[in-house]
Scaffold this active site. Structure first.
Site, PDB file in Angstrom:
ATOM      1  N   SER A 164      69.242 -42.074 -39.971  1.00 37.08           N
ATOM      2  CA  SER A 164      70.185 -43.169 -39.923  1.00 37.08           C
ATOM      3  C   SER A 164      71.413 -42.753 -39.088  1.00 37.08           C
ATOM      4  O   SER A 164      71.234 -42.257 -37.968  1.00 37.08           O
ATOM      5  CB  SER A 164      70.553 -43.584 -41.350  1.00 37.08           C
TER       6      SER A 164
ATOM      7  N   ASP B 169      62.104 -51.602 -40.409  1.00 28.50           N
ATOM      8  CA  ASP B 169      63.561 -51.379 -40.385  1.00 28.50           C
ATOM      9  C   ASP B 169      64.244 -52.458 -39.537  1.00 28.50           C
ATOM     10  O   ASP B 169      63.938 -52.598 -38.355  1.00 28.50           O
ATOM     11  CB  ASP B 169      63.820 -49.981 -39.776  1.00 28.50           C
TER      12      ASP B 169
ATOM     13  N   HIS C   5      64.889 -49.611 -43.589  1.00 27.99           N
ATOM     14  CA  HIS C   5      65.738 -48.481 -43.207  1.00 27.99           C
ATOM     15  C   HIS C   5      65.745 -47.393 -44.282  1.00 27.99           C
ATOM     16  O   HIS C   5      65.848 -46.207 -43.974  1.00 27.99           O
ATOM     17  CB  HIS C   5      67.153 -48.999 -42.940  1.00 27.99           C
TER      18      HIS C   5
HETATM   19  C1  LIG Z   1      73.333 -46.815 -42.584  1.00 29.73           C
HETATM   20  C2  LIG Z   1      73.241 -45.396 -42.957  1.00 29.73           C
HETATM   21  O1  LIG Z   1      73.669 -44.559 -42.228  1.00 29.73           O
HETATM   22  S1  LIG Z   1      72.524 -44.885 -44.380  1.00 29.73           S
HETATM   23  C3  LIG Z   1      72.062 -46.151 -45.419  1.00 29.73           C
HETATM   24  C4  LIG Z   1      71.108 -45.561 -46.354  1.00 29.73           C
HETATM   25  N1  LIG Z   1      70.855 -46.387 -47.450  1.00 29.73           N
HETATM   26  C5  LIG Z   1      71.651 -46.401 -48.514  1.00 29.73           C
HETATM   27  O2  LIG Z   1      72.721 -45.836 -48.610  1.00 29.73           O
HETATM   28  C6  LIG Z   1      71.118 -47.205 -49.636  1.00 29.73           C
HETATM   29  C7  LIG Z   1      70.881 -46.329 -50.703  1.00 29.73           C
HETATM   30  N2  LIG Z   1      69.752 -46.759 -51.437  1.00 29.73           N
HETATM   31  C8  LIG Z   1      69.742 -46.533 -52.715  1.00 29.73           C
HETATM   32  O3  LIG Z   1      70.731 -46.125 -53.266  1.00 29.73           O
HETATM   33  C9  LIG Z   1      68.466 -46.768 -53.411  1.00 29.73           C
HETATM   34  O4  LIG Z   1      68.788 -47.066 -54.742  1.00 29.73           O
HETATM   35  C10 LIG Z   1      67.548 -45.515 -53.388  1.00 29.73           C
HETATM   36  C11 LIG Z   1      66.989 -45.395 -51.978  1.00 29.73           C
HETATM   37  C12 LIG Z   1      68.312 -44.259 -53.742  1.00 29.73           C
HETATM   38  C13 LIG Z   1      66.459 -45.659 -54.389  1.00 29.73           C
HETATM   39  O5  LIG Z   1      65.690 -46.778 -54.067  1.00 29.73           O
HETATM   40  P1  LIG Z   1      64.731 -47.395 -55.194  1.00 29.73           P
HETATM   41  O6  LIG Z   1      64.136 -46.285 -55.983  1.00 29.73           O
HETATM   42  O7  LIG Z   1      63.826 -48.347 -54.512  1.00 29.73           O
HETATM   43  O8  LIG Z   1      65.764 -48.088 -56.125  1.00 29.73           O
HETATM   44  P2  LIG Z   1      66.242 -49.582 -56.006  1.00 29.73           P
HETATM   45  O9  LIG Z   1      66.892 -49.852 -54.722  1.00 29.73           O
HETATM   46  O10 LIG Z   1      65.122 -50.454 -56.396  1.00 29.73           O
HETATM   47  O11 LIG Z   1      67.337 -49.621 -57.133  1.00 29.73           O
HETATM   48  C14 LIG Z   1      66.972 -49.367 -58.463  1.00 29.73           C
HETATM   49  C15 LIG Z   1      68.046 -49.922 -59.344  1.00 29.73           C
HETATM   50  O12 LIG Z   1      68.092 -51.336 -59.174  1.00 29.73           O
HETATM   51  C16 LIG Z   1      67.844 -51.971 -60.432  1.00 29.73           C
HETATM   52  N3  LIG Z   1      67.079 -53.186 -60.144  1.00 29.73           N
HETATM   53  C17 LIG Z   1      65.874 -53.269 -59.556  1.00 29.73           C
HETATM   54  N4  LIG Z   1      65.530 -54.559 -59.454  1.00 29.73           N
HETATM   55  C18 LIG Z   1      66.555 -55.291 -59.966  1.00 29.73           C
HETATM   56  C19 LIG Z   1      66.785 -56.682 -60.133  1.00 29.73           C
HETATM   57  N5  LIG Z   1      65.907 -57.589 -59.731  1.00 29.73           N
HETATM   58  N6  LIG Z   1      67.943 -57.068 -60.703  1.00 29.73           N
HETATM   59  C20 LIG Z   1      68.862 -56.161 -61.111  1.00 29.73           C
HETATM   60  N7  LIG Z   1      68.693 -54.832 -60.973  1.00 29.73           N
HETATM   61  C21 LIG Z   1      67.543 -54.415 -60.406  1.00 29.73           C
HETATM   62  C22 LIG Z   1      67.051 -50.956 -61.211  1.00 29.73           C
HETATM   63  O13 LIG Z   1      67.140 -51.195 -62.590  1.00 29.73           O
HETATM   64  C23 LIG Z   1      67.735 -49.676 -60.801  1.00 29.73           C
HETATM   65  O14 LIG Z   1      68.954 -49.595 -61.477  1.00 29.73           O
HETATM   66  P3  LIG Z   1      69.703 -48.148 -61.658  1.00 29.73           P
HETATM   67  O15 LIG Z   1      69.800 -47.522 -60.298  1.00 29.73           O
HETATM   68  O16 LIG Z   1      71.043 -48.508 -62.213  1.00 29.73           O
HETATM   69  O17 LIG Z   1      68.842 -47.346 -62.578  1.00 29.73           O
END
Ligand SMILES: CC(=O)SCCNC(=O)CCNC(=O)[C@H](O)C(C)(C)COP(=O)(O)OP(=O)(O)OC[C@H]1O[C@@H](n2cnc3c(N)ncnc32)[C@H](O)[C@@H]1OP(=O)(O)O
Length: 525
Positions: free
Chosen positions: A241, A469, A506
């Site tokens: 990224s 992405d 992404h």
């Molecule tokens: C641009 C740049 O340079 S970098 C950008 C990089 N991206 C980011 O910074 C985004 C970061 N992404 C995250 O933080 C993500 O959570 C990750 C990648 C760490 C993990 O992804 P996933 O495992 O798929 O988790 P997801 O995105 O589904 O989130 C899970 C959370 O959402 C909650 N959730 C999932 N579906 C729903 C819903 N429909 N309604 C409410 N909450 C929900 C889950 O309960 C979980 O909650 P918790 O984290 O409090 O336990």
């Protein structure tokens, strides 16, 4: 992509817990809250919205032909404001931390690309593995926009890092072989100097007197850290990224010190669509009265948490993909037995709401603004690099002066030109600032990038992109690979993960250990 293939690809990387759980039961608290708030007949007049909910006496209101809707999402924001105002006597600004880390302090003044200067700066960093005797096994790991140096757990901070499974013995960044260094970028808020740090001159947080930054500034700061460690030459520069941009920038700036590059879901210059998506986040954030009314000097008052929440929701739209959400949430609502709500209602809405809620106090708003702008400015084209070099040359002599004198008041004086915008045949070069609006054609632009990336002619490079992405679309990684080939680089490995492999868009770089990590492991050897 066939449906079954898509599901299989998705399930390859969907976390087990997320697959197992029934969405109806996962969000019980939210549903209960919605249920409570949706009691018809509870009416809150519009002008009371700014008053903290708990202190508000609901006045009598006239009967209406239909019941007043409830807004639990607004109530939540008000309650957060209320909680924050009670937080501490010295101001409610949360202190941002990712936990224990090392700190490198550079006391030498630091000139930035756009003419700003820092009297000195800190870089927070963490390391894993062991630096070998000739210091030849170091990998510099660059982060995404808002990540800390905590890529992996450490003894001092056992909390899992953002690339926990990608680093360790036998992992893609194999700590049996490599010494991995990860920093919080300059401009960040997790221990490195950024807008929330105290300006040694004013003794107040820099806030929006922090100077405009570039990717290259962040990389230069990292190389000062490497200098302090006595590391003349890395084993590799690795990043995803924004880190994928920096990984390339490190190779261009320090080609003799960077013998291998890994750039995952990065680009050689920011695309207008990505700039547009970041612009909307910044605008949403800056529209929060806590930001607007202080012009970003909110550190002694209330952080712009609602703007941050909104910005994170927009960001999350760019981090994942529609096809993923189609399969994951479809058109399901959080509680289909209830009437539709104007606050989050569909599962995709509650998902975005949750993402924003979770993050809005985890990161400093000004860091987001500055770093996201630095991403927009990024351009490895030769014209842009030359313009930067010239500006640096002009400002070098002013560095000492800048440290001792008041900065000029017109440091940021960009106003829209009086003459309205006129479409030209190719106006794509305008953002580089290097050319007039009689901009070059796409072919010439590409020539500009070829010249700019020429320093990477002999650097083995892994370029990885993801078809789903939308933020750094796969054509941008193709552009890097093709440009490097045109430069004459014969050691390019270009991988594109199709939608059959990942629909995580992404964020694939954070989630797909085999698809992303496997390629990195093979490339690093
Ligand atoms: C641009 C740049 O340079 S970098 C950008 C990089 N991206 C980011 O910074 C985004 C970061 N992404 C995250 O933080 C993500 O959570 C990750 C990648 C760490 C993990 O992804 P996933 O495992 O798929 O988790 P997801 O995105 O589904 O989130 C899970 C959370 O959402 C909650 N959730 C999932 N579906 C729903 C819903 N429909 N309604 C409410 N909450 C929900 C889950 O309960 C979980 O909650 P918790 O984290 O409090 O336990």
């Amino acid at each position: 992509m066939s449906f079954s293939k898509g599901i299989a690809g998705l399930l390859q990387t969907v976390p087990k817990a997320a697959r197992r759980t029934n969405p109806r039961t996962r969000f019980a608290p939210l549903q209960q809250q919605t249920r409570r708030s949706l009691q018809h007949g509870t009416r809150r007049p519009a002008q009371a919205a700014a008053v903290p909910a708990a202190e508000e006496a609901i006045p009598d209101v006239p009967q209406s032909s239909n019941p007043q809707l409830a807004f639990p999402c607004l109530d939540n924001a008000e309650q957060r404001t209320q909680r924050l105002s009670k937080r501490s006597m010295s101001g409610p600004e949360p202190s941002y931390t990712s936990g224990a880390h090392e700190t490198f302090h550079s006391s030498e003044p630091f000139l930035l690309d756009w003419g700003g200067a820092l009297p000195g700066f800190d870089v927070a960093y963490e390391t894993w593995g062991t630096l070998n005797a000739d210091k030849s096994n170091a990998i510099l790991l660059h982060t995404g926009l808002s990540a800390s140096s905590h890529a992996h757990s450490t003894e001092a901070n056992p909390k899992p890092g953002w690339w926990e499974k990608f680093i360790g013995p036998g992992a893609p960044l194999d700590t049996d072989k490599y010494f991995v260094i990860c920093t919080n970028v300059l401009g960040g808020c997790y221990g490195s100097t950024g807008p929330s740090s105290v300006d040694p001159v004013s003794k107040q947080p820099y806030a929006t007197s922090f100077p405009i930054l570039t990717m290259e500034d962040m990389v230069r700061a990292q190389f000062r850290l490497l200098d302090s460690m006595g590391i003349d030459k890395l084993y590799a520069s690795v990043g995803s990224s924004m880190g994928g941009m920096q990984s390339l920038a490190a190779g261009v700036l320090y080609k003799d010190r960077v013998p291998r590059i890994v750039s995952v879901s990065g680009c050689a210059r920011s695309h207008p669509y990505s700039i547009a998506m970041r612009h909307t986040q910044r605008q949403a954030l800056m529209a929060d009265p806590n930001w607007t009314n202080t012009r970003g000097n909110y550190y002694a008052s209330m952080p712009p948490h609602s703007g941050m929440k909104l910005a994170r929701q927009i960001a999350t739209v760019t981090y994942r993909s529609g096809p993923e959400w189609e399969k994951r949430f479809g058109r399901q609502r959080a509680d289909a037995t209830k009437p539709p709500a104007l606050c989050p209602d569909f599962l995709i809405e509650t998902y975005l709401d949750h993402a924003g809620e979770k993050w809005c106090l985890e990161y400093d708003a000004n860091s987001l603004l500055y770093i996201s702008k630095a991403m927009d400015i990024f351009d490895l084209g030769k014209d842009h690099q030359d313009a930067m070099a010239q500006r640096r040359g002009e400002n070098a002599g002013k560095l000492q002066e800048a440290m001792t004198q008041q900065p000029s008041q017109d440091a940021c004086n960009l106003t829209l030109p009086e003459k309205p915008y006129e479409e030209t045949e190719s106006s794509a070069d305008i953002m580089s600032g290097a050319k007039t609006s009689s901009a070059a054609s796409v072919a010439e632009l590409s020539e500009d990038l070829i010249k700019g990336m020429a320093p990477l002619r002999d650097t083995p490079t892994l370029v990885l992109g993801v078809a789903s992405d939308i933020l750094f679309p796969a054509f941008q990684q193709r552009e890097i690979a093709e440009t490097l080939r045109k430069v004459g680089n014969r050691r390019i490995t270009h991988v594109e993960l199709g939608e059959d492999r990942s629909l995580f868009g992404h964020d694939t770089f954070l989630l797909d250990l085999e698809g992303v990590g496997g390629e990195i492991r093979r490339f690093l050897g």
